[in-house]
Each structure stands twice: as structure tokens, then as C-alpha cells.
Scaffold this motif. Structure first.
Motif, PDB file in Angstrom:
ATOM      1  N   LEU A  27      -8.478  -0.244   3.385  1.00 38.56           N
ATOM      2  CA  LEU A  27      -7.823  -1.497   3.740  1.00 38.56           C
ATOM      3  C   LEU A  27      -6.461  -1.246   4.370  1.00 38.56           C
ATOM      4  CD1 LEU A  27      -8.595  -3.800   0.646  1.00 38.56           C
ATOM      5  CD2 LEU A  27      -9.584  -3.945   2.939  1.00 38.56           C
ATOM      6  N   VAL A  28      -5.690  -0.353   3.748  1.00 44.79           N
ATOM      7  CA  VAL A  28      -4.317  -0.096   4.225  1.00 44.79           C
ATOM      8  C   VAL A  28      -4.323   0.569   5.590  1.00 44.79           C
ATOM      9  CG1 VAL A  28      -2.218   1.234   3.771  1.00 44.79           C
ATOM     10  CG2 VAL A  28      -3.341  -0.022   1.912  1.00 44.79           C
ATOM     11  N   LYS A  30      -6.577   0.652   7.887  1.00 51.68           N
ATOM     12  CA  LYS A  30      -7.179  -0.111   8.979  1.00 51.68           C
ATOM     13  C   LYS A  30      -6.337  -1.323   9.368  1.00 51.68           C
ATOM     14  CE  LYS A  30     -11.926   1.205   7.841  1.00 51.68           C
ATOM     15  NZ  LYS A  30     -13.231   0.720   7.331  1.00 51.68           N
ATOM     16  N   ASP A  31      -5.324  -1.634   8.574  1.00 53.46           N
ATOM     17  CA  ASP A  31      -4.474  -2.797   8.850  1.00 53.46           C
ATOM     18  C   ASP A  31      -3.601  -2.487  10.079  1.00 53.46           C
ATOM     19  OD1 ASP A  31      -2.145  -4.610   8.749  1.00 53.46           O
ATOM     20  OD2 ASP A  31      -3.115  -5.305   6.902  1.00 53.46           O
ATOM     21  N   THR A  32      -3.683  -3.319  11.115  1.00 54.48           N
ATOM     22  CA  THR A  32      -2.923  -3.081  12.355  1.00 54.48           C
ATOM     23  C   THR A  32      -1.419  -3.181  12.134  1.00 54.48           C
ATOM     24  OG1 THR A  32      -3.190  -5.422  12.944  1.00 54.48           O
ATOM     25  CG2 THR A  32      -4.808  -3.858  13.826  1.00 54.48           C
TER      26      THR A  32
END
Length: 412
Positions: A27-28, A30-32
Motif C-alpha cells: 500500500l505504502v 504504490k501510493d503516488t
């Protein structure tokens, strides 16, 4: 729901710690928003591994973030930092599963706050140094005794008081002309530059002091501005920079003709001690008077010796003496010339005698004859003649032709 009661149903899905951490990591990363972010904070807990990797913590007054700077990026960035530095770092947020911590993987960094000011200071310093503004060859000498001293500083505070006190103590009647300016904050650098230009157009001023008291780099920043450096460069009068304490070195200090460690020292640099100057002048006057007396005494002695000189008393004596010297030289020259002529004559006689001894007619006069062939070759041996050969016999008074009869070799 109480999971510890015996009749409580077991959850349908239970995540392992690894799965849970991997999910959060995905999650972290892949966060833009968290991929390529700038963070700002103070460095603490800095550790440099033997591999060259750096591990540290960025913090502010409410939170902390772990950070990692790999050796390859560290070499590319080329910025050294330490605990307590205020940095801006750029990188990607990642999760470190082994510790269950999130951290920023640093790809770039720069000094923030004071660090940014220092970076700007270094850039301007390099620029002006390349232009030659720091060269000693362009710096002007301070006048020994200025007509007046111009001061560009704040009208309040200890700086102007120190300068006034020192100059008055050293040279009580030295005129001091103050141009009051702001020494920090917005517009301060422009006021300082204008003050320098104003004093340059004042004919009463021969030397200028610019300065302020100590402080942080932010407090002193007005003296690191390019507009102040350019004003110092264009000044037609020497400038003494007295900014901060001895450890504070500003751009103004480097461009100025002289740097003073403190404003008090600036006052000492621009004016001499009047009493000491008077004493020095008095000593020089005494030395000059003594030197003049010695010169006059020496000249008197020289005149006295000249007055007692017999040639000056009776100039004809020197003429007679020179005449005698000339006659003696003439006699020596004549004697030397005569001896030279005698040597030449003797050499000529010797040459004449030697030439006479070599005359072929000499032996002929004594009864000898010269025998030659018809071709003119001189014959000095019977081996060179043959019977019935015609020969010429040369006498002193003529030539007789003969024919060889019998040849008797070895007989006399």
C-alpha cells in the motif's frame, strides 16, 4: 466479541505478521503521494555503516521518521551532514518488514533553513571569487590620517558607540560621519549599499567603516547580499568591514579592503593614535635636525680642507705638476718607441742575412756551378744523367752547354 471465551467462533481469516506487513508495504510503496516526496527535519541518531550506507532519523517537535541513504546515492549527492543539521530530503516511503517500521529511502538531500543560506553564501562566494573581487591586487590602502571617517551602521546599539569611543580615544578631533541604516531584515542590504554610495560622494570622507554586532547567519545575512558586495567593489574609497565577531566571515569581509575582527578593531585600523603620531613626528624632527647638523659639519670640514689645498691657493702649481707629468710620459713614450724601432731593425738585419745565405748566386760566385737538364731540372747526382746527354752549366756570369762523356760513379 470476546475471542477468549470458549464459545466464541474462530475468525475465518487470520493474517501472519509477514503477510500483514507485506500488505502495508505494498500500500505504502504504490501510493503516488509517497513515491517521490520531500521531507524536512532535524537529523539525529546518525549512523554511518562500514559499507558507506547512512541511517538516521528526521524529526520535528511532534514526530520522527527513519531514513536510509545508500552509499551510491551518498557519493552522488556529495553533501556531508551531522546530527543537529536541518535537512530537506527527497525519496520514497518504504516499509522495513524486519522491524515493522516505515522509512524514507533518500535519493537526494540539501541543507534547509540555515543550510540553505550557507549554500547561497557558498555560491555567491565562488561567483565573486571567480570575478576577482577577493584579489589583494584590487584592494586599496588605507590613508595614514584620513580627513574624516564614514560609518554605515545602525544608529542604535553598541557598534556605533564602540567605533565612536575608540576613534575619539585615538584621535580626539577626527570627524566621524554616520549614515544610519538597518543592518538586518527586509531592505537592509539596499540601505547599506546606498550608505556606501552616499559616503563615496562625500568629499569630507577618506575611509568608510561598515559593520554590525554579532549574531546568527540570518542576522548577518544583509552583509552576504550581492548588492552590498557590488557597492563595496565600486567604492572609490577604502572600506573596512567589521561585521559580527572574529569567527563570522561575511561576503562583505572578503570584498572589503580590510577586515576588522570587531567594530572596535575597525576604529583602531582607520586612525592612528594622535599622541603617538605627534611623538613620532617629534622624534623624526630631532633625527632630521641632527642629520642636517652632521651634513653641515661635514661640508664645513670639506670647505676647510679645500681652502687649505695648495693647488687652490696657487692654481699654477697644479698646472706645473701636470706639465711635469706630461713631459715624463712623453719621454717614456719616446724611449719605448726607440727601443721598439731598434728591435724591428735588428729583426730586419737577421732576415736580410738569412735571405742572403739562401741566394743561389752565392755558391756560383765562389766557383761552384749549377747543372741542369735541357728541361730545366736541377741535377745533383750522376744517377740522373746519361752519356751523350746535353746539359747546361750555370756560372755566375753565364751558361755553357756540355755533352756528357764518360760517367764515373763514386769517384771524386
Amino acid at each position: 466479541m470476546n475471542l477468549f471465551e470458549l464459545n466464541t467462533p474462530f475468525p475465518a481469516k487470520v493474517l501472519s505478521i509477514s503477510d500483514f506487513t507485506a500488505y502495508l508495504k505494498g500500500l505504502v510503496e504504490k501510493d503516488t503521494l509517497l513515491s517521490g516526496v520531500w521531507l524536512q527535519g532535524e537529523v539525529s541518531n546518525l549512523v554511518v555503516a562500514s559499507s558507506g550506507h547512512c541511517y538516521f532519523t528526521l524529526k520535528d517537535d511532534q514526530a520522527v521518521v527513519k531514513a536510509a541513504l545508500w552509499a551510491t546515492n551518498r557519493r552522488k549527492i556529495g553533501v556531508n551532514f551531522k546530527n543537529g543539521d536541518f535537512l530537506m530530503v527527497f525519496g520514497n516511503i518504504s516499509v522495513y518488514p524486519q522491524r515493522g517500521e516505515y522509512q524514507i529511502i533518500v535519493n537526494n538531500l540539501r541543507q534547509a533553513g540555515v543550510g540553505a543560506l550557507y549554500e547561497a553564501y557558498e555560491k555567491l562566494k565562488i561567483k565573486l571569487q571567480n570575478e576577482g573581487l577577493f584579489d589583494e591586487s584590487r584592494k586599496m590602502k588605507l590613508p595614514l590620517i584620513p580627513k574624516g571617517v564614514g560609518v554605515v551602521t545602525s544608529p542604535r546599539g553598541a557598534v556605533i558607540q564602540d567605533i565612536f569611543r575608540v576613534i575619539r580615544r585615538r584621535f580626539i578631533n577626527m570627524p566621524i560621519y554616520l549614515v544610519p541604516v538597518k543592518v538586518q531584515g527586509n531592505g537592509a542590504s539596499d540601505e547599506i549599499a546606498s550608505g556606501i554610495e552616499r559616503l563615496n560622494s562625500d568629499p569630507r570622507v577618506d575611509v568608510i567603516i561598515i559593520g554590525r554586532g554579532g549574531g546568527s547567519i540570518e542576522d548577518l545575512w544583509s552583509f552576504n547580499e550581492e548588492v552590498v558586495a557590488r557597492a563595496i567593489e565600486k567604492s572609490t574609497k577604502p572600506i573596512v568591514s567589521a561585521v559580527g565577531h572574529e569567527t563570522d566571515v561575511t561576503i562583505a569581509d572578503l570584498v572589503a579592503d580590510r577586515r576588522a575582527a570587531t567594530p572596535s578593531v575597525a576604529g583602531e585600523i582607520v586612525v592612528p593614535v594622535k599622541i603617538e603620531l605627534k611623538e613620532y613626528i617629534a622624534r623624526q624632527q630631532k633625527r632630521l635636525a641632527k642629520a642636517l647638523r652632521n651634513i653641515l659639519s661635514y661640508q664645513k670640514q670639506s670647505l676647510r680642507r679645500l681652502a687649505e689645498c695648495r693647488f687652490l691657493v696657487k692654481p699654477s702649481l697644479i698646472v706645473a705638476e701636470k706639465h711635469v707629468k706630461v713631459m715624463n710620459v712623453a719621454k717614456e713614450l719616446d724611449s719605448t718607441f726607440q727601443m721598439y724601432i731598434q728591435r724591428i731593425r735588428h729583426r730586419c738585419e737577421l732576415l736580410k742575412f738569412n735571405l742572403k745565405a739562401l741566394d743561389p748566386n752565392g755558391p756560383l760566385k765562389r766557383g761552384y756551378v749549377l747543372v741542369t737538364s735541357k728541361e730545366g731540372s736541377v741535377l745533383n747526382s750522376v744517377d740522373k744523367v746519361s752519356e751523350s746527354q746535353k746539359l747546361d752549366l750555370h756560372f755566375v756570369d753565364g751558361i755553357a752547354e756540355v755533352t756528357v762523356g764518360k760517367i764515373a760513379k763514386g769517384e771524386k
